[in-house]
Design a protein around this motif. Structure first.
Motif, PDB file in Angstrom:
ATOM      1  N   SER A 244       0.917  -1.292  -0.003  1.00 32.28           N
ATOM      2  CA  SER A 244      -0.166   0.056   0.040  1.00 32.28           C
ATOM      3  C   SER A 244       0.985   1.246   0.163  1.00 32.28           C
ATOM      4  N   GLN A 245       2.176   1.030   0.316  1.00 28.90           N
ATOM      5  CA  GLN A 245       2.940   2.230   0.410  1.00 28.90           C
ATOM      6  C   GLN A 245       4.144   2.176  -0.368  1.00 28.90           C
ATOM      7  N   LEU A 246       4.233   1.474  -1.103  1.00 30.08           N
ATOM      8  CA  LEU A 246       5.378   1.200  -1.965  1.00 30.08           C
ATOM      9  C   LEU A 246       6.223   1.973  -2.750  1.00 30.08           C
ATOM     10  N   VAL A 247       5.254   3.009  -3.327  1.00 34.63           N
ATOM     11  CA  VAL A 247       5.693   4.318  -4.162  1.00 34.63           C
ATOM     12  C   VAL A 247       6.222   5.320  -3.357  1.00 34.63           C
ATOM     13  N   PRO A 248       5.597   5.756  -2.055  1.00 34.16           N
ATOM     14  CA  PRO A 248       6.146   6.742  -1.218  1.00 34.16           C
ATOM     15  C   PRO A 248       7.370   6.211  -0.458  1.00 34.16           C
ATOM     16  N   PHE A 249       7.582   5.202  -0.212  1.00 30.46           N
ATOM     17  CA  PHE A 249       8.562   4.450   0.225  1.00 30.46           C
ATOM     18  C   PHE A 249       9.843   4.697  -0.408  1.00 30.46           C
ATOM     19  N   GLY A 250       9.500   4.398  -1.629  1.00 30.62           N
ATOM     20  CA  GLY A 250      10.754   4.129  -2.783  1.00 30.62           C
ATOM     21  C   GLY A 250      11.274   5.409  -2.903  1.00 30.62           C
ATOM     22  N   ARG A 251      10.302   6.273  -2.993  1.00 33.36           N
ATOM     23  CA  ARG A 251      10.775   7.817  -3.147  1.00 33.36           C
ATOM     24  C   ARG A 251      11.363   8.283  -2.070  1.00 33.36           C
ATOM     25  N   GLU A 252      10.928   7.965  -0.791  1.00 34.48           N
ATOM     26  CA  GLU A 252      11.648   8.537   0.499  1.00 34.48           C
ATOM     27  C   GLU A 252      12.947   7.820   0.409  1.00 34.48           C
ATOM     28  N   ALA A 253      13.333   6.567  -0.248  1.00 33.03           N
ATOM     29  CA  ALA A 253      14.564   6.111   0.092  1.00 33.03           C
ATOM     30  C   ALA A 253      15.395   6.838  -1.139  1.00 33.03           C
ATOM     31  N   GLY A 254      15.124   7.425  -1.837  1.00 34.65           N
ATOM     32  CA  GLY A 254      15.879   8.085  -3.008  1.00 34.65           C
ATOM     33  C   GLY A 254      15.926   7.196  -4.321  1.00 34.65           C
ATOM     34  N   ILE A 255      14.938   6.358  -4.338  1.00 31.76           N
ATOM     35  CA  ILE A 255      14.829   5.515  -5.570  1.00 31.76           C
ATOM     36  C   ILE A 255      14.171   6.286  -6.781  1.00 31.76           C
ATOM     37  N   THR A 256      14.835   6.621  -7.766  1.00 32.52           N
ATOM     38  CA  THR A 256      14.308   7.308  -9.130  1.00 32.52           C
ATOM     39  C   THR A 256      13.298   6.240  -9.734  1.00 32.52           C
ATOM     40  N   LEU A 304      15.099  -5.033   3.481  1.00 31.09           N
ATOM     41  CA  LEU A 304      14.600  -4.181   2.355  1.00 31.09           C
ATOM     42  C   LEU A 304      14.712  -2.956   2.739  1.00 31.09           C
ATOM     43  N   TYR A 305      14.315  -2.519   4.203  1.00 33.24           N
ATOM     44  CA  TYR A 305      14.239  -1.163   4.724  1.00 33.24           C
ATOM     45  C   TYR A 305      15.689  -0.650   5.243  1.00 33.24           C
ATOM     46  N   LEU A 306      16.748  -1.501   5.645  1.00 32.24           N
ATOM     47  CA  LEU A 306      17.927  -1.320   5.853  1.00 32.24           C
ATOM     48  C   LEU A 306      18.698  -0.906   4.479  1.00 32.24           C
ATOM     49  N   LEU A 307      18.536  -1.660   3.518  1.00 31.14           N
ATOM     50  CA  LEU A 307      19.499  -1.386   2.180  1.00 31.14           C
ATOM     51  C   LEU A 307      18.665  -0.814   1.191  1.00 31.14           C
ATOM     52  N   GLY A 308      17.485  -0.343   1.377  1.00 28.27           N
ATOM     53  CA  GLY A 308      16.355  -0.138   0.143  1.00 28.27           C
ATOM     54  C   GLY A 308      17.037   1.250  -0.496  1.00 28.27           C
ATOM     55  N   SER A 309      17.933   1.950   0.150  1.00 27.27           N
ATOM     56  CA  SER A 309      18.577   3.086  -0.629  1.00 27.27           C
ATOM     57  C   SER A 309      19.276   2.955  -1.724  1.00 27.27           C
ATOM     58  N   ASN A 310      19.920   1.563  -1.853  1.00 25.30           N
ATOM     59  CA  ASN A 310      20.649   1.251  -3.095  1.00 25.30           C
ATOM     60  C   ASN A 310      19.637   0.382  -3.970  1.00 25.30           C
ATOM     61  N   VAL A 315      15.831  -3.417  -5.721  1.00 26.69           N
ATOM     62  CA  VAL A 315      15.090  -4.481  -6.379  1.00 26.69           C
ATOM     63  C   VAL A 315      15.114  -5.848  -6.012  1.00 26.69           C
ATOM     64  N   ILE A 316      16.243  -6.330  -5.602  1.00 33.91           N
ATOM     65  CA  ILE A 316      16.291  -7.535  -5.137  1.00 33.91           C
ATOM     66  C   ILE A 316      15.217  -7.928  -3.699  1.00 33.91           C
ATOM     67  N   GLY A 317      15.167  -6.740  -2.843  1.00 32.71           N
ATOM     68  CA  GLY A 317      14.247  -6.759  -1.669  1.00 32.71           C
ATOM     69  C   GLY A 317      13.003  -6.843  -2.136  1.00 32.71           C
ATOM     70  N   VAL A 318      12.409  -6.058  -2.943  1.00 26.50           N
ATOM     71  CA  VAL A 318      11.062  -5.940  -3.172  1.00 26.50           C
ATOM     72  C   VAL A 318      10.728  -7.130  -3.828  1.00 26.50           C
ATOM     73  N   PHE A 319      11.598  -7.856  -4.750  1.00 22.94           N
ATOM     74  CA  PHE A 319      11.277  -9.005  -5.476  1.00 22.94           C
ATOM     75  C   PHE A 319      11.207 -10.139  -4.347  1.00 22.94           C
ATOM     76  N   VAL A 320      11.726 -10.369  -3.361  1.00 13.59           N
ATOM     77  CA  VAL A 320      11.631 -11.456  -2.548  1.00 13.59           C
ATOM     78  C   VAL A 320      10.573 -11.293  -1.667  1.00 13.59           C
ATOM     79  N   VAL A 321      10.305  -9.959  -1.260  1.00 15.51           N
ATOM     80  CA  VAL A 321       8.985  -9.677  -0.214  1.00 15.51           C
ATOM     81  C   VAL A 321       7.836  -9.836  -0.988  1.00 15.51           C
TER      82      VAL A 321
END
Length: 409
Positions: A244-256, A304-310, A315-321
């Motif tokens: 439910s929060q994927l897009v906002p979380f990704g943007r907060e993590a700095g993912i373009t 995914l939370y700890l390493l999601g800014s990379n 990509v790997i974390g989102v896929f696995v979850v």
């Protein structure tokens, strides 16, 4: 059993997959969040209720729709679901208040989602007793793929070009057409159908099937049903908060280009988990696969939370979850068919599916509360590990029901 050539059974599978592909766009709700918040000044906790209401409505309507399969027919119920889902999207384009958004997207589209989704699982389960996990994985995999197909299209093209109002309208029309085609292909098999040359004794030892179909009341008297319910609820709760929060979380993590990366990868993981784990459960056993996936989810969510800014780890974390979450949707459906039979599966699995609805009602709202209160997702992601471990505990105590030909043992 009625044995006949199984050539035509692939057409209902295609129909169920098409219908679910459309219904799965409900997972793309997150791409509409920021445009609506910017338009009306709403906060995340307010907009999160839309997804929560929709998920809970979907789960409730799944049970109700299951009671009409025998009287109205599977195809008619599927068409009704498709019409309501499309209508909900079209009415959402007229949003001027949160109440209207809750009713249009949450209640109407959510109801259509549940009604439509209730059809493919019992129909496909009856057509594929020999490959139930794989076939259900493909059918519900279409649901998982929907967000990966239509989410990025909306985020990268339709929303920037035409705005959220026109995007809702375009999707409403497209979804109606595809849903009707899918519903038309969902023809159920004749009573007692079995694929040509197949015998139930060919099932792998790890796959346990019930000796006769159980009624909903008999299922509710089984202890394992409640353990499955708890496992489904807490396992789904761990994943739905992220969805439910994927897009906002990704943007907060700095993912373009987070919608293009996150939603597509998430949809691929979701779909792959449903198909691959469904197929694996045909050989390894339903409960064994479910236990393994909640363990993996418990580890992957905080990482995914700890390493999601990379970007790579994101990509790997989102896929696995998403893979682990997708596993729940296909393998729990196959488990319900194995444990309680297919005759009353529309209602029986619907009652189990309420666990998913409760998870959605709680998780999406909780995620929005965490964002608004603490400004990040740390508690939600680490808390997901505890939820997965609770799910594992319930699955560890679950055993197939002991049922004789005449009644429960």
């Amino acid at each position: 059993m009625t044995k006949q050539a199984d050539t035509n059974r692939w057409l209902p599978l295609i129909g169920g997959t098409l219908l679910n592909l459309v219904l799965g766009v409900f997972y793309s709700w997150s791409v509409f969040v920021l445009p609506l918040e910017n338009e009306f000044g709403w906060i995340r906790q307010e907009t999160s209720w839309t997804f929560s209401i929709g998920i809970f409505t979907m789960a409730v309507m799944f049970v109700i729709a299951g009671r009409f399969h025998a009287t109205l027919g599977f195809r008619t119920v599927a068409v009704i679901g498709g019409i309501l889902f499309s209508l909900g999207f079209f009415l959402a384009s007229l949003t001027t208040s949160l109440t209207w958004l809750y009713i249009s997207y949450g209640v109407i589209a959510g109801a259509g989602n549940g009604i439509g989704y209730s059809v493919a699982i019992p129909v496909i389960s009856r057509w594929f007793p020999d490959k139930r996990g794989l076939a259900l994985g493909i059918a519900v995999g279409g649901y998982g793929a929907g967000s990966g197909v239509f989410g990025p299209i909306a985020d990268e093209w339709l929303l920037p070009t035409y705005g959220w109002e026109a995007t809702f309208q375009i999707y409403g029309i497209v979804f109606l057409l595809v849903a009707i085609v899918g519903a038309w292909l969902l023809k159920p098999p004749p009573d007692g159908y079995a694929p040509e040359g197949w015998d139930p004794s060919q099932l792998k030892p790890a796959v346990t099937t019930v000796m006769r179909d159980l009624t909903p009341s008999e299922m509710l008297a089984d202890r394992s049903f409640y353990l499955l319910f708890v496992a489904y609820c807490f396992g789904a709760m761990a994943g739905l908060g992220l969805i439910s929060q994927l897009v906002p979380f990704g943007r907060e993590a700095g993912i373009t280009n987070v919608a293009l990366i996150g939603l597509v990868v998430g949809a691929v993981g979701n779909t792959t988990g449903r198909i691959v784990s469904g197929s694996l459960s045909d050989g390894l056993g339903r409960l064994n696969v479910l236990r393994l996936m909640v363990i993996v989810s418990a580890v992957a969510m905080p990482l995914l939370y700890l390493l999601g800014s990379n970007v790579l780890f994101f990509v790997i974390g989102v896929f696995v979850v998403y893979y682990c979450y997708g596993t729940l949707l296909s393998v729990f459906a196959a488990t319900a068919a194995d444990f309680y039979g297919t005759k009353h599966l529309g209602v029986n699995y619907g009652l189990l599916f309420l666990a998913w609805g409760i998870a959605g009602l709680v998780s999406a709202q909780l995620s929005g509360f965490v964002v608004d209160t603490f400004g990040d997702y740390r508690l939600a992601f680490f808390g997901a590990t505890m939820l997965s471990l609770i799910s594992l505990g319930a699955l560890s105590m679950t055993k197939p029901p002991q049922v004789s030909e005449s009644g429960p043992a």
